[in-house]
Design an enzyme around this catalytic site. Structure first.
Site, PDB file in Angstrom:
ATOM      1  N   SER A 146      25.356 116.977  72.087  1.00 18.87           N
ATOM      2  CA  SER A 146      25.660 115.651  71.543  1.00 18.87           C
ATOM      3  C   SER A 146      24.588 115.327  70.520  1.00 18.87           C
ATOM      4  O   SER A 146      23.473 115.852  70.594  1.00 18.87           O
ATOM      5  CB  SER A 146      25.606 114.601  72.651  1.00 18.87           C
ATOM      6  OG  SER A 146      24.257 114.283  72.963  1.00 18.87           O
ATOM      7  N   ASP A 147      24.904 114.504  69.560  1.00 25.82           N
ATOM      8  CA  ASP A 147      23.834 113.952  68.728  1.00 25.82           C
ATOM      9  C   ASP A 147      22.931 113.123  69.652  1.00 25.82           C
ATOM     10  O   ASP A 147      23.280 112.857  70.805  1.00 25.82           O
ATOM     11  CB  ASP A 147      24.426 113.099  67.587  1.00 25.82           C
ATOM     12  CG  ASP A 147      23.441 112.955  66.432  1.00 25.82           C
ATOM     13  OD1 ASP A 147      22.218 113.124  66.644  1.00 25.82           O
ATOM     14  OD2 ASP A 147      23.875 112.657  65.310  1.00 25.82           O
ATOM     15  N   CYS A 148      21.751 112.740  69.151  1.00 22.48           N
ATOM     16  CA  CYS A 148      20.772 112.167  70.069  1.00 22.48           C
ATOM     17  C   CYS A 148      21.209 110.806  70.601  1.00 22.48           C
ATOM     18  O   CYS A 148      21.413 109.876  69.829  1.00 22.48           O
ATOM     19  CB  CYS A 148      19.412 112.163  69.402  1.00 22.48           C
ATOM     20  SG  CYS A 148      18.895 113.868  69.189  1.00 22.48           S
ATOM     21  N   ALA A 207      24.062 110.307  71.906  1.00 19.33           N
ATOM     22  CA  ALA A 207      25.497 110.093  71.674  1.00 19.33           C
ATOM     23  C   ALA A 207      26.311 110.069  72.963  1.00 19.33           C
ATOM     24  O   ALA A 207      27.495 109.781  72.931  1.00 19.33           O
ATOM     25  CB  ALA A 207      26.055 111.138  70.709  1.00 19.33           C
TER      26      ALA A 207
END
Ligand SMILES: *[C@@H]1O[C@H](CO)[C@@H](O)[C@H](O)[C@H]1NC(C)=O
Ligand SMILES: *[C@@H]1O[C@H](CO)[C@@H](O)[C@H](O)[C@H]1NC(C)=O
Ligand SMILES: *[C@@H]1O[C@H](CO)[C@@H](O)[C@H](O)[C@H]1NC(C)=O
Ligand SMILES: *[C@@H]1O[C@H](CO)[C@@H](O)[C@H](O)[C@H]1NC(C)=O
Ligand SMILES: *[C@@H]1O[C@H](CO)[C@@H](O)[C@H](O)[C@H]1NC(C)=O
Ligand SMILES: *[C@@H]1O[C@H](CO)[C@@H](O)[C@H](O)[C@H]1NC(C)=O
Length: 773
Positions: free
Chosen positions: A290-292, A294
């Site tokens: 996941s993006d940070c 997310a």
């Protein structure tokens, strides 16, 4: 990734406050530095390098206890001392050189700096595949060297291949531009150069991000953390997805990052259909991060899920394997207890994670004894890498205007030079976003002073935002006296960056006044240099006869000053071409939140990028001048392609449509012999002037009809070639009709229209008629 978002910091506090932590796990003092090192640990089957990766990964998953498994679902993965596995930080960054943005990288050690290549948007402007691949390989060498010295991980979260859809986007600078074919080509070269081309073995791991339809930071009430990107199937298939498909299918990237935003209502990290397709149809073998934060955003920010446990379940079940952040660490156990996820879901995630770590050789004992073990400080900031950074900047620089061949200057004839502008003596922001600590950064002014002894510098503005005219007078005075005047204007990270989009396309603050004031007093016409990643509306400069030349240097990285000086004095003939459309300021009336690529004139929507945009432009996609001029010839290309009407490939579906609706097309997935239709287009390039240099040949195609939301034209091939004055150079571009001549219909299916297709090469057109018989 968010490194400076105060918004998210505040939001972190709130979740930490309400969360319950697991009791901490005691860490054995004897945990080794590397997995599978030392006799005590190397007997585990997952350490046995004779076994296939699949069984090693599976065996490791089986050995783990539940709390250990959960502790591995974060970028900051815990140690498992019992099995001799040390902690691992998954998050390192390498967009255009090893960067400081991720916690996995440190410059505090025997390697104090790394080569800073130009920001990606400028490298894209070079349109040179071997350059991109070489840059990827060079960064990989520095990455491995830093890993060997404990200063980086082996998993890097680059490249950023989202389409540069809107000129205001703060992270457009990080991308290869607005064209899906160009972005795909960049992704393939960067990733294969970076990871190495040794099949299963990975030198380092690259990550295609951000999946998908992510290209808005903050605009009016919209934020990337909650924005719902409403995307048509047609746009998804022919604009947003192709770079990702190429990055995975051809680049064989070992990581995919899902983005913060929602895609048609569902958070990207919970889009099971999309994440599954990546594995089943695109053949992805790697891990999905996941993006940070997310995962946290799915509940905390978007309220898409009803509870934190549901958010955990939604992303794990969708196929996300690891969370940048702590949300999975904190909520997976209760999600399990509530029956929302099963241990199987976790095992699958860990299997994908271990597979990549194993392919990297992370579980092969001390890496310094391995294949890449000798790489160290002597392989970082090498002469070769710094020369490549210089080469990349030179190749990317775009000459936008050059009235009466004002440039190049003759170094020996320039007696005095005034360099003006807030970015002209900057070393620290010349790399743009995701920069590390460069080897030997030099400013434009420093380099120019080395060329012309009597060179003076005046900032004119206090900084890039340029709120005041206080310092104009000294700059104007210098401009009055100097023989040659260069103004460096444009953008820096105060204007465009992660979490920050622009609101205007004009030069910031009073910069425009500065440029005009200087131009109005100078002895000769002046040279305007533009910095930044996003396009600028510089109509005033294009129209001002006292501004002879305009160059765009993007964020050229540590060698940018030298690259510019070589272009200025004709030691290098510029050949870069814009990888994105430069729109006029009036474009800012278009809502940034409108994801439609296609124009809709009924509601005054002009469309986006050269493929669909209907309005005026300052400079078009592919614009770029040279110190010489070029003419083209089609040497050979077919006039006619025949599809056998009766052959098996033409299904009843295509035929029925053709007969009942008079629509003449076939679905490309039903044309069985697509490969046999491929043809090379032989092109001759004539350098019609007396300067040698590289030239980028760009081949476009146009379908028989532009109704139905089909592109006005689309890039189908490019090649950067060396040319010699007054001589022809030949090149060949392979055209695959099913790919290159097809367009996407409203349901997202690729169709090949029957009729006259046009190949476009500069001002030349060549018709290829596709017929059925
Ligand atoms: C490693 O695996 C191979 C193949 O299964 C096996 O023959 C060998 O004995 C194993 N080595 C060790 C040290 O267990
Ligand atoms: C990473 O996790 C460890 C526990 O394994 C913890 O002590 C450390 O503070 C964490 N680091 C960061 C940056 O969160
Ligand atoms: C760099 O590392 C040294 C030794 O490990 C440490 O003492 C110092 O605080 C570190 N400096 C920074 C800026 O992190
Ligand atoms: C340098 O150039 C300025 C004009 O910009 C001129 O006034 C000055 O005399 C020159 N200095 C030298 C040492 O030539
Ligand atoms: C396709 O059309 C032909 C002739 O119109 C017909 O005989 C055949 O059954 C059709 N096939 C399918 C799968 O519908
Ligand atoms: C493309 O880039 C490579 C690597 O820097 C360079 O050697 C080559 O000359 C470039 N090609 C052209 C045509 O500029």
């Amino acid at each position: 990734m968010s490194t400076e978002s105060t918004h998210l910091t505040i939001f972190f506090f709130s979740i930490i406050f309400i969360s319950t932590f697991e009791p901490s796990i005691s860490i054995a003092a004897s945990s080794p530095k590397f997995p599978c090192s030392g006799p005590r640990y190397s007997s585990f089957p997952f350490c046995n390098t004779s076994l296939p990766i699949t069984s090693r990964a599976r065996s490791l998953v089986h050995l783990l206890r539940l709390h250990e498994k959960i502790s591995l679902l974060s970028d900051n993965a815990s140690a498992v001392p019992r099995l001799g596995i040390p902690a691992y930080e998954w998050w390192s960054e390498s967009l255009h050189g090893i960067a400081t943005n991720g916690p996995g990288v440190s410059f505090n050690g025997s390697i104090p700096s790394a080569t800073s290549f130009p920001q990606v948007i400028l490298m894209a402007a070079a349109f040179n595949r071997s350059l991109w691949s070489s840059v990827g390989s060079a960064i990989a060498i520095e990455a491995r060297a830093m890993y060997n010295h404990g200063q980086a991980g082996l998993t890097f979260w680059a490249p950023n291949i989202n389409i540069f859809r809107d000129p205001r986007w703060g992270r457009g600078q990080e991308t290869p531009g607005e064209d899906p074919m160009l972005a795909s080509a960049f992704a393939i070269e960067y990733v294969t150069g970076f990871q190495g081309r040794n099949g299963e073995e990975l030198m380092v791991s690259a990550c295609c991000k951000h999946f998908t339809a992510y290209d808005l930071e903050k605009w009016q009430k919209f934020s990337r953390y909650s924005f719902d990107a409403v995307v048509t199937e047609q746009d998804l298939v022919d604009t947003y997805q192709p770079p990702f498909q190429s990055c995975i299918q051809e680049g064989k990237a070992s990581c995919l990052m899902c983005s913060y935003n929602r895609v048609n209502g569902v958070p990207a990290c919970a889009r099971q259909d999309m994440l599954e397709k990546v594995r089943s149809e695109w053949g992805f073998e790697g891990y999905i991060t996941s993006d940070c934060d997310a995962v946290a955003t799915v509940y905390e920010y978007q309220k898409y899920s009803k509870t934190p446990e549901d958010a955990v379940a939604d992303v794990l079940k969708a196929g996300t394997d690891i969370n940048c952040g702590t949300y999975l660490l904190r909520h997976t156990r209760s999600a399990l207890k509530q029956g929302k996820v099963s241990e199987k879901d976790i095992d699958r995630a860990l299997y994908n994670l271990f597979s990549v770590q194993l392919r990297l050789g992370l579980f092969d004992g001390d890496p310094r004894k391995g294949k890449f073990g000798k790489l160290g400080p002597q392989n970082v900031c090498t002469e070769e890498h710094r020369a490549l950074a210089l080469e990349a900047a030179k190749q990317g620089i775009v000459l936008l205007k050059n009235k009466d061949k004002f440039l190049p200057l003759n170094k020996n004839n320039v007696k005095s030079l005034a360099v003006i502008g807030p970015m002209a003596d900057d070393r620290d922001h010349i790399g743009g976003g995701y920069t590390g600590i460069p080897c030997n950064p030099r400013s434009l002014f420093e380099e120019l002073r080395g060329c012309v002894q009597n060179t003076t510098f005046f900032a004119g503005c206090n900084d890039v935002p340029c709120d005041s005219k206080d310092r104009f007078s000294e700059a104007v005075l210098a401009a009055k006296e100097a023989e040659v005047v260069i103004v460096v204007a444009g953008l820096d990270m105060t204007q465009e960056r992660e979490d920050h989009d622009r609101v205007s396309l004009l030069l910031p603050g009073k910069q425009m006044d500065l440029v005009s004031s200087v131009a109005s007093v100078s002895k000769k016409r002046i040279i305007l240099v533009l910095t930044g990643g996003g396009p600028l509306d510089v109509t005033f400069a294009e129209n001002n006869p006292w501004i002879s030349s305009i160059l765009w240097i993007g964020y050229p990285g540590e060698a940018g000053g030298k690259a510019f000086a070589e272009v200025l004095f004709g030691d290098f003939n510029p050949g870069g071409r814009l990888p994105m459309t430069w729109y006029p300021e009036s474009f800012t009336r278009v809502p940034m939140s409108d994801m439609n690529m296609r124009a809709d004139l009924s509601r005054g929507y002009p469309g986006r990028t050269y493929r669909f945009y209907n309005g005026d432009r300052i400079y078009g996609f592919g614009h770029g001048l040279s110190y010489t001029s070029f003419t083209y010839k089609f040497l050979s290309a077919p006039k006619k392609l025949s599809l056998l009407r009766s052959f098996k490939g033409l299904s009843n579906r295509s035929r029925v449509l053709e007969e009942t609706q008079g629509i003449n097309y076939v679905y490309t997935d039903e044309v069985e012999y697509c490969e046999s239709l491929r043809f090379p287009v032989q092109i001759s390039v004539m350098n019609a002037g007396d300067a040698g240099g590289a030239h980028v040949v760009m081949l476009f195609s146009r379908a028989p009809r532009s109704t139905g939301g089909f592109p006005k034209k689309q890039l189908i091939g490019f090649d950067r070639v060396h040319t010699v004055p007054f001589q022809h150079t030949e090149t060949s571009i392979l055209v695959d009709p099913c790919n290159h001549l097809s367009v996407t219909d409203e349901s997202g299916k690729r169709v090949l229209l029957i009729g006259e297709h046009v190949l476009i090469l500069g001002d030349l057109e060549h018709s290829v008629s596709i017929e059925t018989y």
